[in-house]
Each structure stands twice: as structure tokens, then as C-alpha cells.
Design a protein around this motif. Structure first.
Motif, PDB file in Angstrom:
ATOM      1  N   GLU A  69      40.335  53.516  30.350  1.00 37.99           N
ATOM      2  CA  GLU A  69      39.975  51.962  29.338  1.00 37.99           C
ATOM      3  C   GLU A  69      39.643  50.710  29.684  1.00 37.99           C
ATOM      4  OE1 GLU A  69      39.427  49.655  26.117  1.00 37.99           O
ATOM      5  OE2 GLU A  69      39.898  52.147  25.925  1.00 37.99           O
ATOM      6  N   THR A  70      40.291  50.664  31.089  1.00 37.83           N
ATOM      7  CA  THR A  70      39.259  49.416  31.576  1.00 37.83           C
ATOM      8  C   THR A  70      39.215  49.327  33.654  1.00 37.83           C
ATOM      9  OG1 THR A  70      39.814  47.275  31.313  1.00 37.83           O
ATOM     10  CG2 THR A  70      42.417  48.221  31.751  1.00 37.83           C
ATOM     11  N   TYR A  71      39.068  48.926  34.101  1.00 39.27           N
ATOM     12  CA  TYR A  71      39.108  48.339  35.635  1.00 39.27           C
ATOM     13  C   TYR A  71      40.521  47.543  35.896  1.00 39.27           C
ATOM     14  CZ  TYR A  71      35.370  52.002  37.039  1.00 39.27           C
ATOM     15  OH  TYR A  71      34.625  52.461  36.748  1.00 39.27           O
ATOM     16  N   LEU A  72      41.393  47.263  36.446  1.00 32.89           N
ATOM     17  CA  LEU A  72      42.687  46.161  37.123  1.00 32.89           C
ATOM     18  C   LEU A  72      42.539  46.349  38.630  1.00 32.89           C
ATOM     19  CD1 LEU A  72      45.592  47.337  34.479  1.00 32.89           C
ATOM     20  CD2 LEU A  72      43.609  46.143  33.851  1.00 32.89           C
ATOM     21  N   VAL A  73      42.149  44.918  38.610  1.00 32.79           N
ATOM     22  CA  VAL A  73      42.347  44.639  40.184  1.00 32.79           C
ATOM     23  C   VAL A  73      44.274  44.331  40.435  1.00 32.79           C
ATOM     24  CG1 VAL A  73      41.489  42.764  41.969  1.00 32.79           C
ATOM     25  CG2 VAL A  73      40.192  43.901  40.109  1.00 32.79           C
ATOM     26  N   TRP A  74      44.413  44.782  41.308  1.00 34.12           N
ATOM     27  CA  TRP A  74      45.614  44.109  42.186  1.00 34.12           C
ATOM     28  C   TRP A  74      45.207  44.067  43.806  1.00 34.12           C
ATOM     29  CZ3 TRP A  74      49.027  46.079  38.119  1.00 34.12           C
ATOM     30  CH2 TRP A  74      49.208  46.694  37.329  1.00 34.12           C
ATOM     31  N   MET A  75      46.306  42.886  44.050  1.00 34.90           N
ATOM     32  CA  MET A  75      47.342  42.595  45.216  1.00 34.90           C
ATOM     33  C   MET A  75      48.362  43.440  46.113  1.00 34.90           C
ATOM     34  SD  MET A  75      47.262  39.119  45.816  1.00 34.90           S
ATOM     35  CE  MET A  75      48.722  38.005  46.866  1.00 34.90           C
ATOM     36  N   LYS A 106      49.793  34.768  50.848  1.00 34.96           N
ATOM     37  CA  LYS A 106      47.640  35.863  50.774  1.00 34.96           C
ATOM     38  C   LYS A 106      47.822  37.351  50.474  1.00 34.96           C
ATOM     39  CE  LYS A 106      44.966  35.409  55.168  1.00 34.96           C
ATOM     40  NZ  LYS A 106      44.916  35.016  56.277  1.00 34.96           N
ATOM     41  N   PRO A 107      46.633  37.806  50.049  1.00 33.25           N
ATOM     42  CA  PRO A 107      46.791  38.995  49.622  1.00 33.25           C
ATOM     43  C   PRO A 107      45.941  39.946  51.047  1.00 33.25           C
ATOM     44  CG  PRO A 107      44.321  38.509  48.750  1.00 33.25           C
ATOM     45  CD  PRO A 107      45.393  36.641  49.393  1.00 33.25           C
ATOM     46  N   ASN A 108      47.464  40.891  51.233  1.00 30.49           N
ATOM     47  CA  ASN A 108      47.535  41.605  52.608  1.00 30.49           C
ATOM     48  C   ASN A 108      45.989  42.552  52.471  1.00 30.49           C
ATOM     49  OD1 ASN A 108      48.439  40.551  54.144  1.00 30.49           O
ATOM     50  ND2 ASN A 108      50.390  41.381  53.807  1.00 30.49           N
ATOM     51  N   GLU A 109      45.810  42.828  50.930  1.00 26.82           N
ATOM     52  CA  GLU A 109      45.480  44.421  50.462  1.00 26.82           C
ATOM     53  C   GLU A 109      44.945  44.089  48.752  1.00 26.82           C
ATOM     54  OE1 GLU A 109      45.468  48.837  49.763  1.00 26.82           O
ATOM     55  OE2 GLU A 109      47.235  48.301  49.868  1.00 26.82           O
ATOM     56  N   VAL A 110      43.513  44.283  49.021  1.00 30.91           N
ATOM     57  CA  VAL A 110      43.276  44.405  47.158  1.00 30.91           C
ATOM     58  C   VAL A 110      42.554  45.721  46.991  1.00 30.91           C
ATOM     59  CG1 VAL A 110      41.368  43.197  45.850  1.00 30.91           C
ATOM     60  CG2 VAL A 110      42.813  42.018  47.271  1.00 30.91           C
ATOM     61  N   ILE A 128      39.915  52.990  42.321  1.00 32.50           N
ATOM     62  CA  ILE A 128      38.532  53.115  42.431  1.00 32.50           C
ATOM     63  C   ILE A 128      38.265  52.385  43.759  1.00 32.50           C
ATOM     64  CG2 ILE A 128      36.555  53.136  41.854  1.00 32.50           C
ATOM     65  CD1 ILE A 128      38.390  54.451  40.135  1.00 32.50           C
ATOM     66  N   LEU A 129      38.530  51.433  43.864  1.00 29.89           N
ATOM     67  CA  LEU A 129      38.437  50.311  45.572  1.00 29.89           C
ATOM     68  C   LEU A 129      39.427  49.875  45.869  1.00 29.89           C
ATOM     69  CD1 LEU A 129      35.087  49.091  44.392  1.00 29.89           C
ATOM     70  CD2 LEU A 129      34.868  50.693  45.441  1.00 29.89           C
ATOM     71  N   THR A 130      39.326  50.043  47.387  1.00 30.56           N
ATOM     72  CA  THR A 130      40.053  49.146  48.220  1.00 30.56           C
ATOM     73  C   THR A 130      39.701  48.959  49.364  1.00 30.56           C
ATOM     74  OG1 THR A 130      42.251  49.701  49.023  1.00 30.56           O
ATOM     75  CG2 THR A 130      40.828  51.666  49.137  1.00 30.56           C
ATOM     76  N   THR A 131      40.371  47.806  49.758  1.00 29.92           N
ATOM     77  CA  THR A 131      39.912  46.800  51.386  1.00 29.92           C
ATOM     78  C   THR A 131      40.886  48.209  52.191  1.00 29.92           C
ATOM     79  OG1 THR A 131      41.992  45.622  50.877  1.00 29.92           O
ATOM     80  CG2 THR A 131      39.709  45.238  50.628  1.00 29.92           C
TER      81      THR A 131
END
Length: 133
Positions: A69-75, A106-110, A128-131
């Protein structure tokens, strides 16, 4: 002597500014290999962090297999706490998407996940994508 001092001050100011705005890049994805993106983190005057996520070539979530349905961004911040930053909707020919959020830690990973429901509180879909390297 004044020239040396001016150069030293300029270099110091540049180093401070660069140190305050870390830029992270997403690692290439096996699910969406053409997708690329960056994350800029900037501390504001209230000691919060402004996180800006920019992506290119991120296929529409409905075209994934299986469709989502969608993409969500997390930290992920200190203490491994995960927080949803918001929904990412790539548009246009370049399939470009951008999300800006303000957070306390402060984000360590997104990372970006493909989800069936935009209202979820914890990531459940494919990353899908990660740091993270």
C-alpha cells in the motif's frame, strides 16, 4: 599572519558546520535496486533534529511483488527505539520522494519499509532502503 588566521578560522567554521549536518546515504536495495537516496540530519535551535529523507527511482509500492500500500520511513535512535517518521510517496518521472520530520533523538539508522497499512506503529514489511551497512 592575518591571512593564516583568516584561513584557520574559515576552516574551523566549515568543519563545525559540516559536523552539525551529517549526511547519510542509503545502501543499495535488492528489492528496489534502482532506488537511491540520502538523509540529512540537522540540529535546530531547540536541540531537536530535523531529518530530511530524499529518494529517487523508488518504484510505486503497488508495483512491488507482492504489492504494498505504501512506503513508511523509520528511524532507530539510541537504545534501539524505533520511531515512525512518516509516509513516503514517490512521484513524477524520476519517482522522487521527500519527507521531513522533526525528532527529539538523533537517528543512528534510517530505513524505509513497504507496508500494507500506513497506520502501523512498528515496521512489519520488507526493508526497501536502509542506512545500515
Amino acid at each position: 599572519m592575518k591571512t593564516i588566521n583568516s584561513v584557520a578560522i574559515t576552516l574551523f567554521a566549515f568543519a563545525v558546520l559540516v559536523g552539525c549536518t551529517p549526511k547519510m546515504n542509503f545502501v543499495n536495495s535488492t528489492i528496489a535496486p534502482a532506488a537511491t537516496g540520502t538523509i540529512n540530519v540537522k540540529k535546530d535551535k531547540n536541540n531537536n533534529y530535523k531529518v530530511t529523507v530524499s529518494v529517487l527511482n523508488l518504484a510505486e509500492s503497488k508495483k512491488l511483488s507482492p504489492a504494498k500500500e505504501t512506503y513508511l520511513v523509520w528511524m532507530e535512535a539510541a537504545g534501539n527505539s524505533v520511531k515512525k517518521l512518516g509516509q513516503l510517496a514517490p512521484r513524477g518521472k524520476a519517482l522522487k520522494g521527500e519527507l521531513t520530520a522533526t525528532v527529539v533523538d538523533k537517528p543512528n539508522e534510517v530505513f524505509v519499509t513497504a507496508e500494507d497499512n500506513p497506520e502501523i506503529e512498528y515496521p512489519a514489511g520488507d526493508v526497501i532502503l536502509t542506512t545500515r551497512k
